[in-house]
Design an enzyme around this catalytic site. Structure first.
Site, PDB file in Angstrom:
ATOM      1  N   ASP A   1      31.133  26.068  28.121  1.00  0.00           N
ATOM      2  CA  ASP A   1      31.536  25.869  29.515  1.00  0.00           C
ATOM      3  C   ASP A   1      31.330  27.170  30.298  1.00  0.00           C
ATOM      4  O   ASP A   1      30.805  27.176  31.412  1.00  0.00           O
ATOM      5  CB  ASP A   1      33.017  25.457  29.536  1.00  0.00           C
TER       6      ASP A   1
ATOM      7  N   HIS B   1      26.814  21.302  35.412  1.00  0.00           N
ATOM      8  CA  HIS B   1      27.986  20.419  35.362  1.00  0.00           C
ATOM      9  C   HIS B   1      27.662  18.995  35.815  1.00  0.00           C
ATOM     10  O   HIS B   1      28.244  18.037  35.315  1.00  0.00           O
ATOM     11  CB  HIS B   1      29.160  20.998  36.160  1.00  0.00           C
TER      12      HIS B   1
ATOM     13  N   HIS C   1      26.202  17.393  32.872  1.00  0.00           N
ATOM     14  CA  HIS C   1      27.314  17.044  31.969  1.00  0.00           C
ATOM     15  C   HIS C   1      27.964  15.738  32.413  1.00  0.00           C
ATOM     16  O   HIS C   1      28.220  14.847  31.602  1.00  0.00           O
ATOM     17  CB  HIS C   1      28.367  18.154  31.952  1.00  0.00           C
TER      18      HIS C   1
ATOM     19  N   HIS D   1      33.614  18.872  26.308  1.00  0.00           N
ATOM     20  CA  HIS D   1      33.065  19.179  27.633  1.00  0.00           C
ATOM     21  C   HIS D   1      32.048  20.321  27.569  1.00  0.00           C
ATOM     22  O   HIS D   1      30.906  20.188  28.005  1.00  0.00           O
ATOM     23  CB  HIS D   1      34.246  19.528  28.554  1.00  0.00           C
TER      24      HIS D   1
HETATM   25 ZN   LIG Z   1      33.395  22.985  33.020  1.00  0.00          ZN
END
Ligand SMILES: [Zn+2]
Length: 363
Positions: A170, A253, A256, A270
């Protein structure tokens, strides 16, 4: 428009700080509503009760597992019955986001206690809402950051190494997304343009990962909080937290979020999916091969996925990958903060190319 940087009012990180939680939060109110998982309760419940001296102004509610509207409403109802005036979220990202949302709707201070360092969510004024079955639904932008973020290094060091690694995935996105947002002059989650301060923290975040990531991963596999572990906890939580929120999000993101629609990826964290999103973003940007190789080698060294197969997608079909690409390009997604226009066809091409680069690297 102005440049804006936002952050939690107080960030506390040290060894054994969970034993002193009462001293840190006592000024915020009288009655504390703690949202915690069942396993978190087993690991930390007693420690927290002892810190408060078993005074009884503490109520624990077990989290249902998903930061969804239903769960938030369920917790609000109980909090109102208990007449608590401070919300404390103890655990991982979904608990933090839930605690922040509950505190926002109930107009109360919120304390975030990450027991793992697996995302950059703790410091932010943001909750990510999912459906009850774990699909990304929407971002809930909050008017303020948490009042306190409190991390006990020992609890993070005792958690599985894979979680710290996911946090590094992340955090890996932070610098690249901030760089893209700054170059397109996009508005960040903080509501203004990127500051030099946020850019500097984002860069420090990336440098810390490269310098300390592997050392921290190896130490945490031995369940010991070394200096490198401390630095990575700070990078994953604070540097990445301020960095993404006030620096800006972009393609990684959004990609993602697209992957959350693929059932096979649901058992990935994540940050593991975000790390692959970074590779896709670098392909979209046609970044220098040196930079792509630096990222591939970092991911490989600590065990982050660099191919679709490692994202648990065993059968790659055009339909499936196009669905990810389409979702990552919906209006309002952060992919539109890239310094150029991005289409779903380009994202589709970039996902397949990132996968091919990863497979090439694996040879
Ligand atoms: Zn994140």
């Amino acid at each position: 428009m102005a440049k804006i940087v936002i952050s939690p009012s107080k960030y506390i990180q040290g060894n054994g700080e969970l034993n002193r939680i009462k001293d840190h939060v006592n000024h915020l109110g009288n009655s504390f509503f703690v949202i915690i998982s069942k396993s978190g309760m087993e690991r930390f419940g007693q420690k927290i009760k002892e810190s408060f001296g078993n005074e009884g102004n503490l109520y624990f509610e077990i989290f249902n597992g998903e930061c969804s509207k239903n769960e938030i409403n369920r917790l609000r109802k109980i909090l109102e019955e208990k007449k608590s005036d401070v919300v404390i979220g103890i655990g991982g990202g979904k608990i933090h986001d839930t605690a922040k949302a509950v505190a926002y709707y109930e107009k109360m201070p919120v304390v975030i206690v990450p027991t793992i360092a697996s995302t950059d969510a703790p410091c932010s004024a943001l909750s990510v809402l999912y459906t009850d079955d774990g699909m990304f639904e929407e971002y809930l932008l909050l008017p303020k950051n948490p009042d306190i973020v409190l991390i006990d290094n020992e609890s993070v060091a005792n958690a599985p190494a894979r979680l710290l690694v996911a946090g590094m995935g992340d955090a890996l996105a932070t610098y690249f997304e901030a760089r893209a947002s700054k170059s397109s002059n996009s508005k960040t989650m903080a509501g203004g343009y990127t500051t030099e301060a946020a850019m500097a923290l984002a860069k420090l975040c990336y440098d810390t990962l490269l310098n300390e990531g592997l050392k921290a991963k190896l130490a945490i596999e031995q369940k010991v909080p070394t200096k490198a572990v401390e630095n990575i906890i700070e990078a994953n939580t604070y540097l990445s937290g301020i960095g993404f929120e006030s620096g800006g999000l972009a393609a990684a993101h959004a990609i993602h979020n697209g992957f959350t629609a693929i059932e096979e990826t649901h058992n990935l964290y994540h940050g593991e999916k975000v790390a692959f999103g970074v590779l896709v973003q670098l392909v979209l940007e046609n970044a220098d091969l040196d930079e792509i190789e630096e990222v591939l080698s970092f991911c490989d060294s600590i065990g982050l996925p660099i191919t679709l197969e490692e994202l648990n997608i065993k059968e790659v079909s055009k339909e499936k990958i196009m669905e990810v690409a389409e979702l990552s390009c919906v209006p309002g997604e952060t992919i539109h903060n890239m310094p150029f226009e991005v289409t779903k066809e380009e994202v589709y091409a970039a996902i397949l190319t990132a996968d091919a680069l990863g497979r090439e690297y694996r040879k």
